[in-house]
Design a protein around this motif. Structure first.
Motif, mmCIF file in Angstrom:
data_model
loop_
_atom_site.group_PDB
_atom_site.id
_atom_site.type_symbol
_atom_site.label_atom_id
_atom_site.label_comp_id
_atom_site.label_asym_id
_atom_site.label_seq_id
_atom_site.Cartn_x
_atom_site.Cartn_y
_atom_site.Cartn_z
ATOM 1 N N ASP A 104 0.853 -1.193 0.000
ATOM 2 C CA ASP A 104 0.000 0.000 0.000
ATOM 3 C C ASP A 104 0.889 1.243 0.000
ATOM 4 O OD1 ASP A 104 -1.943 1.874 0.212
ATOM 5 O OD2 ASP A 104 -2.635 1.296 2.218
ATOM 6 N N PRO A 105 0.701 2.189 -0.951
ATOM 7 C CA PRO A 105 1.553 3.386 -0.958
ATOM 8 C C PRO A 105 1.435 4.224 0.310
ATOM 9 C CG PRO A 105 0.379 3.126 -3.042
ATOM 10 C CD PRO A 105 -0.206 2.133 -2.098
ATOM 11 N N ASP A 106 0.290 4.137 0.996
ATOM 12 C CA ASP A 106 0.140 4.900 2.236
ATOM 13 C C ASP A 106 0.990 4.326 3.366
ATOM 14 O OD1 ASP A 106 -1.632 6.594 0.978
ATOM 15 O OD2 ASP A 106 -3.386 5.389 1.532
ATOM 16 N N GLU A 164 10.458 -0.999 2.398
ATOM 17 C CA GLU A 164 11.076 -2.306 2.616
ATOM 18 C C GLU A 164 10.981 -3.179 1.365
ATOM 19 O OE1 GLU A 164 9.284 -4.041 6.008
ATOM 20 O OE2 GLU A 164 10.279 -2.698 7.458
ATOM 21 N N GLU A 165 9.837 -3.162 0.691
ATOM 22 C CA GLU A 165 9.701 -3.961 -0.536
ATOM 23 C C GLU A 165 10.608 -3.434 -1.636
ATOM 24 O OE1 GLU A 165 6.243 -5.482 -3.659
ATOM 25 O OE2 GLU A 165 5.691 -4.411 -1.803
ATOM 26 N N LEU A 166 10.712 -2.115 -1.742
ATOM 27 C CA LEU A 166 11.570 -1.527 -2.771
ATOM 28 C C LEU A 166 13.037 -1.875 -2.517
ATOM 29 C CD1 LEU A 166 11.309 0.331 -5.272
ATOM 30 C CD2 LEU A 166 11.844 2.249 -3.777
ATOM 31 N N LEU A 167 13.486 -1.731 -1.276
ATOM 32 C CA LEU A 167 14.874 -2.067 -0.944
ATOM 33 C C LEU A 167 15.115 -3.568 -1.036
ATOM 34 C CD1 LEU A 167 15.543 0.319 2.087
ATOM 35 C CD2 LEU A 167 16.176 0.634 -0.302
#
Length: 268
Positions: free
Chosen positions: A105-107, A114-117
């Motif tokens: 969720d972007p919010d 954490e998912e991006l890293l």
């Protein structure tokens, strides 16, 4: 890499270097060497076919003496040589990687980050190939996308939905008036520079006479001289098109037949 993978890598380097053969001849020294290599190269994968990485290729390149490098002549291969080769390959992978949109969720900024890293770390450690969204677009799609991006803000046509443009019309009256004029087929007065206020092309006209535009407001409609210039330019274009159409529709004049003159007298 594990102990078994390090042992296989050193066995691959053994035929290339007699110094490696001597280091592996003694069982105790061999175990100590494998343990040291494993500790240094624990985060380096052995083989990754998806990203074209093979540690044995790094060993072979070390002994090929590329670019005039004579390191292999004076010392045997060491763990930092494989580590340097993997670092260069990893940097290339990260340059090719395009961050995909996380499923979180972007919010929830913490989960998003954490998912991006985590995706970047997986690519950096060779656990998954880089996501290359730019390469998935064919050359024709890249040209079309570049043309659309280059035209944003420089053309009276809209690149946003009509309902969104209606909601923003109250806050950008000059843009809304320009779009309405383009819809009605009127010439674009913002294509050229204004001779009255000095507004540059694609910029709205300004009010007042202060130098450098300081404290001057923005006009919703362009100055009359700018409208007249756009109208004259449109008329010139229309006249040229009509002249070209008449020229293209006029059939060519027939060629005049002339008698050919020959030299010489009468034949007997």
């Amino acid at each position: 890499m594990t102990d078994e993978q390090i042992a296989a890598l050193l066995s691959f380097a053994r035929p290339h270097d007699s110094r490696v053969r001597r280091a592996l001849a003694d069982p105790q020294q061999s175990a100590r060497t494998i343990a040291e290599w494993t500790r240094v190269l624990a985060d380096v994968p052995a083989v990754l076919p998806e990203v074209r990485w093979d540690a044995s290729h790094a060993v072979r390149r070390y002994y090929e003496r590329r670019g005039g490098d004579l390191s292999a002549q004076f010392r045997a291969i060491e763990p930092h040589d494989v580590l340097a080769a993997w670092a260069a390959h990893r940097a290339e992978l990260m340059q090719r990687h395009t961050d995909p949109v996380p499923a979180a969720d972007p919010d929830d900024t913490q989960a998003w980050r954490e998912e991006l890293l985590g995706t970047r770390a997986a690519v950096a450690h060779g656990q998954q190939p880089p996501a290359q969204h730019r390469h998935e677009i064919n050359p024709a799609g890249q040209k079309r996308l570049a043309a659309l991006v280059s035209g944003v803000g420089n053309d009276p046509r809209r690149y946003i939905p009509a309902d969104v443009a209606e909601q923003l019309a109250e806050f950008r009256k000059a843009r809304a008036a320009r779009e309405a004029a383009a819809t009605d087929g009127q010439p674009d007065p913002y294509a050229d520079k204004c001779t009255w206020c000095g507004a540059e092309p694609e910029k709205p006209c300004r009010t007042g006479y202060r130098p450098r535009g300081k404290g001057r407001g923005i006009r919703v409609t362009p100055h009359p001289c700018r409208i007249d210039a756009a109208t004259r330019a449109a008329e010139r274009v229309e006249d040229e098109q009509q002249s070209l159409a008449r020229l293209m529709s006029t059939p060519p004049a027939p060629r005049e037949c002339r008698a050919r003159h020959t030299s010489g007298g009468d034949r007997p």
